[in-house]
Design a protein around this motif. Structure first.
Motif, PDB file in Angstrom:
ATOM      1  N   LEU A 438       0.821  -1.208   0.000  1.00  0.00           N
ATOM      2  CA  LEU A 438       0.000   0.000   0.000  1.00  0.00           C
ATOM      3  C   LEU A 438       0.861   1.267   0.000  1.00  0.00           C
ATOM      4  N   ARG A 439       1.992   1.203   0.693  1.00  0.00           N
ATOM      5  CA  ARG A 439       2.901   2.357   0.639  1.00  0.00           C
ATOM      6  C   ARG A 439       3.470   2.516  -0.766  1.00  0.00           C
ATOM      7  N   LYS A 440       3.810   1.389  -1.349  1.00  0.00           N
ATOM      8  CA  LYS A 440       4.419   1.431  -2.682  1.00  0.00           C
ATOM      9  C   LYS A 440       3.448   2.011  -3.720  1.00  0.00           C
ATOM     10  N   THR A 441       2.155   1.687  -3.546  1.00  0.00           N
ATOM     11  CA  THR A 441       1.143   2.168  -4.497  1.00  0.00           C
ATOM     12  C   THR A 441       0.477   3.457  -4.014  1.00  0.00           C
ATOM     13  N   GLU A 442       1.014   4.022  -2.903  1.00  0.00           N
ATOM     14  CA  GLU A 442       0.479   5.256  -2.339  1.00  0.00           C
ATOM     15  C   GLU A 442      -1.010   5.142  -2.033  1.00  0.00           C
ATOM     16  N   GLY A 443      -1.399   3.955  -1.522  1.00  0.00           N
ATOM     17  CA  GLY A 443      -2.775   3.750  -1.093  1.00  0.00           C
ATOM     18  C   GLY A 443      -3.740   3.370  -2.195  1.00  0.00           C
ATOM     19  N   ASN A 444      -3.249   3.162  -3.394  1.00  0.00           N
ATOM     20  CA  ASN A 444      -4.127   2.779  -4.513  1.00  0.00           C
ATOM     21  C   ASN A 444      -4.540   1.318  -4.346  1.00  0.00           C
ATOM     22  N   LYS A 446      -6.714  -0.600  -5.960  1.00  0.00           N
ATOM     23  CA  LYS A 446      -6.811  -1.406  -7.176  1.00  0.00           C
ATOM     24  C   LYS A 446      -5.437  -1.898  -7.602  1.00  0.00           C
ATOM     25  N   GLN A 447      -4.471  -1.000  -7.584  1.00  0.00           N
ATOM     26  CA  GLN A 447      -3.107  -1.367  -7.977  1.00  0.00           C
ATOM     27  C   GLN A 447      -2.490  -2.329  -6.971  1.00  0.00           C
ATOM     28  N   ALA A 448      -2.727  -2.088  -5.674  1.00  0.00           N
ATOM     29  CA  ALA A 448      -2.180  -2.967  -4.636  1.00  0.00           C
ATOM     30  C   ALA A 448      -2.748  -4.370  -4.762  1.00  0.00           C
ATOM     31  N   ALA A 449      -4.067  -4.467  -5.013  1.00  0.00           N
ATOM     32  CA  ALA A 449      -4.694  -5.786  -5.162  1.00  0.00           C
ATOM     33  C   ALA A 449      -4.109  -6.535  -6.354  1.00  0.00           C
ATOM     34  N   ALA A 450      -3.848  -5.801  -7.447  1.00  0.00           N
ATOM     35  CA  ALA A 450      -3.279  -6.437  -8.633  1.00  0.00           C
ATOM     36  C   ALA A 450      -1.881  -6.975  -8.358  1.00  0.00           C
ATOM     37  N   LEU A 452      -0.676  -7.876  -5.466  1.00  0.00           N
ATOM     38  CA  LEU A 452      -0.783  -8.988  -4.519  1.00  0.00           C
ATOM     39  C   LEU A 452      -1.434 -10.222  -5.142  1.00  0.00           C
ATOM     40  N   GLY A 453      -2.121 -10.031  -6.266  1.00  0.00           N
ATOM     41  CA  GLY A 453      -2.757 -11.163  -6.920  1.00  0.00           C
ATOM     42  C   GLY A 453      -4.078 -11.552  -6.282  1.00  0.00           C
ATOM     43  N   ILE A 454      -4.758 -10.588  -5.646  1.00  0.00           N
ATOM     44  CA  ILE A 454      -6.062 -10.844  -5.044  1.00  0.00           C
ATOM     45  C   ILE A 454      -7.019  -9.758  -5.513  1.00  0.00           C
ATOM     46  N   ASN A 455      -8.329 -10.000  -5.342  1.00  0.00           N
ATOM     47  CA  ASN A 455      -9.256  -8.962  -5.779  1.00  0.00           C
ATOM     48  C   ASN A 455      -9.384  -7.870  -4.723  1.00  0.00           C
ATOM     49  N   ARG A 456      -9.966  -6.780  -5.121  1.00  0.00           N
ATOM     50  CA  ARG A 456     -10.009  -5.598  -4.260  1.00  0.00           C
ATOM     51  C   ARG A 456     -10.839  -5.835  -2.998  1.00  0.00           C
ATOM     52  N   ASN A 457     -11.928  -6.584  -3.122  1.00  0.00           N
ATOM     53  CA  ASN A 457     -12.763  -6.861  -1.952  1.00  0.00           C
ATOM     54  C   ASN A 457     -12.011  -7.701  -0.922  1.00  0.00           C
ATOM     55  N   THR A 458     -11.230  -8.673  -1.404  1.00  0.00           N
ATOM     56  CA  THR A 458     -10.430  -9.506  -0.502  1.00  0.00           C
ATOM     57  C   THR A 458      -9.383  -8.656   0.213  1.00  0.00           C
ATOM     58  N   LEU A 459      -8.761  -7.756  -0.528  1.00  0.00           N
ATOM     59  CA  LEU A 459      -7.766  -6.868   0.072  1.00  0.00           C
ATOM     60  C   LEU A 459      -8.410  -5.991   1.141  1.00  0.00           C
ATOM     61  N   SER A 460      -9.579  -5.442   0.837  1.00  0.00           N
ATOM     62  CA  SER A 460     -10.269  -4.586   1.803  1.00  0.00           C
ATOM     63  C   SER A 460     -10.601  -5.355   3.081  1.00  0.00           C
ATOM     64  N   LYS A 461     -11.042  -6.607   2.917  1.00  0.00           N
ATOM     65  CA  LYS A 461     -11.363  -7.427   4.081  1.00  0.00           C
ATOM     66  C   LYS A 461     -10.113  -7.717   4.917  1.00  0.00           C
ATOM     67  N   LYS A 462      -9.008  -8.011   4.248  1.00  0.00           N
ATOM     68  CA  LYS A 462      -7.761  -8.296   4.955  1.00  0.00           C
ATOM     69  C   LYS A 462      -7.276  -7.063   5.715  1.00  0.00           C
ATOM     70  N   ILE A 463      -7.435  -5.892   5.125  1.00  0.00           N
ATOM     71  CA  ILE A 463      -7.027  -4.650   5.795  1.00  0.00           C
ATOM     72  C   ILE A 463      -7.811  -4.476   7.093  1.00  0.00           C
ATOM     73  N   ASN A 464      -9.112  -4.746   7.026  1.00  0.00           N
ATOM     74  CA  ASN A 464      -9.943  -4.620   8.222  1.00  0.00           C
ATOM     75  C   ASN A 464      -9.608  -5.690   9.253  1.00  0.00           C
ATOM     76  N   ASP A 465      -9.447  -6.941   8.791  1.00  0.00           N
ATOM     77  CA  ASP A 465      -9.179  -8.047   9.713  1.00  0.00           C
ATOM     78  C   ASP A 465      -7.832  -7.899  10.405  1.00  0.00           C
ATOM     79  N   LEU A 466      -6.839  -7.378   9.684  1.00  0.00           N
ATOM     80  CA  LEU A 466      -5.489  -7.265  10.234  1.00  0.00           C
ATOM     81  C   LEU A 466      -5.263  -5.958  10.989  1.00  0.00           C
ATOM     82  N   GLY A 467      -6.278  -5.097  11.003  1.00  0.00           N
ATOM     83  CA  GLY A 467      -6.153  -3.860  11.755  1.00  0.00           C
ATOM     84  C   GLY A 467      -5.219  -2.855  11.118  1.00  0.00           C
ATOM     85  N   ILE A 468      -5.143  -2.870   9.785  1.00  0.00           N
ATOM     86  CA  ILE A 468      -4.265  -1.930   9.076  1.00  0.00           C
ATOM     87  C   ILE A 468      -4.990  -0.591   8.941  1.00  0.00           C
ATOM     88  N   LYS A 469      -4.356   0.462   9.384  1.00  0.00           N
ATOM     89  CA  LYS A 469      -4.932   1.801   9.273  1.00  0.00           C
ATOM     90  C   LYS A 469      -4.630   2.359   7.899  1.00  0.00           C
TER      91      LYS A 469
END
Length: 473
Positions: A438-444, A446-450, A452-469
């Motif tokens: 996320l730092r590398k993509t400056e919070g983007n 869509k780009q971060a999910a691409a 990581l090789g996961i879809n955007r909804n999965t990434l959003s869920k992981k951010i919430n589950d892992l407590g990432i601000k």
């Protein structure tokens, strides 16, 4: 007959607490409110134990102990103090104190130490103080007041003035060289040379000549006689760092040099007498190396007369704040950056990081931040980026060894009660990975999910589950 204990402390409440507690345990107790009164009482009566405050208004506890020993009063001394410093702990041990405790103390701990001291006194009958404690080297570089470090300071104090071999163990970056220096400069050899040699930094084919020297003409290029580290350190101290990397062939020669106090320069059959004190250090588990056959058992026992084990920084998080202040003060002056502080969020990042590189990694991170941060208050974002640049998360390929170290460190700090250790480890590694992307993509997202090789909804869920601000990435 009850054992008689003298409590010398200028704080009335401390005297009352100790006196009340020790009387309940069956001891006879007397008190003194300053150093002079303590001396007067100790010269008149024989005490089984003296609890002695270091800082008193008329004279400090060290001076009281020196006066007692000058008059051949051999009662065991336990120093008690609110100032838990490296020099206090080491000086206490070198002056012949039985032990050193810090305020606020646990009364069960006082009882345990009192009973041990009195039992030891009755057995030994005499405690012999160390000599020559003046002009000790500055110990400002050794920082930390945790219980683990206090035990290290005590070992330095008890060991330094005794001409005995010491093995210092600990992970890379924990400060093994600083401990070797502290031992040498607080020893009877402090006016002679401290010579250090790092085995891992020398090509294998050159180690023997580095340790033992060579004669003129011993090999091509040997234009003149060269003394080895053993000769250079004779009469002083030889610190052999990373001794676990020494080949088995040279282990045999090293053992012979230590036992016989003689070395043979390359190209010579004439022995040279040497007498250095040996301090060895390693980040390897030498017991395991002995079991594997890669380290000689006889050499291990020759080196492991006194062992000092340095805890990794993740095991003494309470020292991180003190270390941060120390490095800020030291390097803001050395690097001419001006005084800077960390924001509260940045401080939390520093304390919660696992520091695989230990104190050295923390030190380098702070130097980097002092130079690169343009503001007087160093932010959490700057701190996280500097940490990442040291550890390699999101910045460079993580080697297999570093990954193994990371997993081991996470395991040491994990909760095994729920038995879902796989999820715990993967979660912690995954959090670092996602934050870095996320730092590398400056919070983007869509780009971060691409990446990581996961879809955007999965990434959003992981951010919430892992407590990432999201705002701090």
């Amino acid at each position: 007959m009850k054992d008689l204990i003298l409590i010398a402390d200028d704080e009335e409440d401390i005297r009352w607490i100790l006196e009340t507690s020790l009387r309940k345990l069956g001891f006879e107790v007397e008190c003194a409110q300053n150093g002079e009164e303590a001396l007067q009482k100790a010269f008149e009566r024989q005490y089984s134990l003296i609890l002695l405050d270091i800082n008193m208004p008329d004279m400090n506890g060290f001076d009281v102990l020196a006066s007692l020993r000058d008059r051949n009063v051999d009662s065991p001394i336990i120093f008690i103090t609110a100032q838990n410093t490296v020099s206090n702990a080491i000086d206490s041990m070198q002056l012949g104190a039985y032990d050193y405790l810090t305020k606020p103390f646990d009364l069960d701990e006082i009882r345990l130490f009192a009973e041990r001291a009195i039992r030891n006194y009755k057995t030994q009958k005499k405690i012999i103080p160390s000599e020559d404690t003046e002009d000790s080297v500055s110990l400002e570089e050794i920082v930390g007041s945790s219980s683990d470090m206090l035990n290290v300071y005590k070992l330095i104090g008890r060991t330094a003035s005794r001409d005995i071999t010491v093995l210092v163990t600990g992970e890379s970056g924990t400060g093994k060289e600083l401990i070797a220096r502290a031992i040498h400069y607080n020893s009877l050899r402090k006016n002679r040379r401290l010579v250090s040699v790092n085995i891992s930094a020398i090509p294998n084919e050159l180690i023997e000549s580095e340790l033992f020297g060579y004669e003129k003409g011993a090999f091509t290029g040997a234009a003149a006689l060269k003394k080895g580290r053993f000769e250079e350190a004779s009469g002083g101290t030889l610190h052999i760092d990373e001794i676990g990397e020494l080949s088995t062939e040279l282990q045999s020669k090293l053992l012979r040099a230590i036992e016989e106090k003689q070395i043979y320069r390359l190209g010579s059959e004439k022995p040279v007498s040497v007498n250095p004190r040996i301090i060895a250090s390693t980040n390897r588990n030498l017991k395991e190396a002995v079991a594997e056959g890669s380290f000689r058992e006889d050499l291990f026992y020759r080196l492991n007369v006194i062992s000092i084990s340095l805890p990794p920084l993740r095991k003494r998080k309470e020292d991180i704040g003190e270390l941060v202040e120390h490095f800020l003060k030291k390097y803001s002056a050395e690097l001419s950056t001006g005084e800077k502080i960390f924001s509260p969020e940045a401080q939390r990042l520093l304390i919660n990081h696992i520091w695989p590189g230990n104190v050295r990694e923390l030190e380098n991170t702070i130097k980097r931040l002092l130079v690169l941060s343009p503001d007087s208050v160093i932010s959490a974002e700057e701190t996280e980026e500097a940490i990442d640049s040291q550890t390699g998360f999101g910045q460079r390929e993580i080697t297999e060894r570093k990954t193994e170290e990371l997993v081991r460190m996470i395991l040491e700090n994990s909760d095994f009660g729920s038995q879902n250790i796989h999820e715990q480890v993967i979660g912690k590694v995954e959090k670092h990975l996602i934050e870095a992307i996320l730092r590398k993509t400056e919070g983007n997202m869509k780009q971060a999910a691409a990446i990581l090789g996961i879809n955007r909804n999965t990434l959003s869920k992981k951010i919430n589950d892992l407590g990432i601000k999201r705002g701090s990435t």
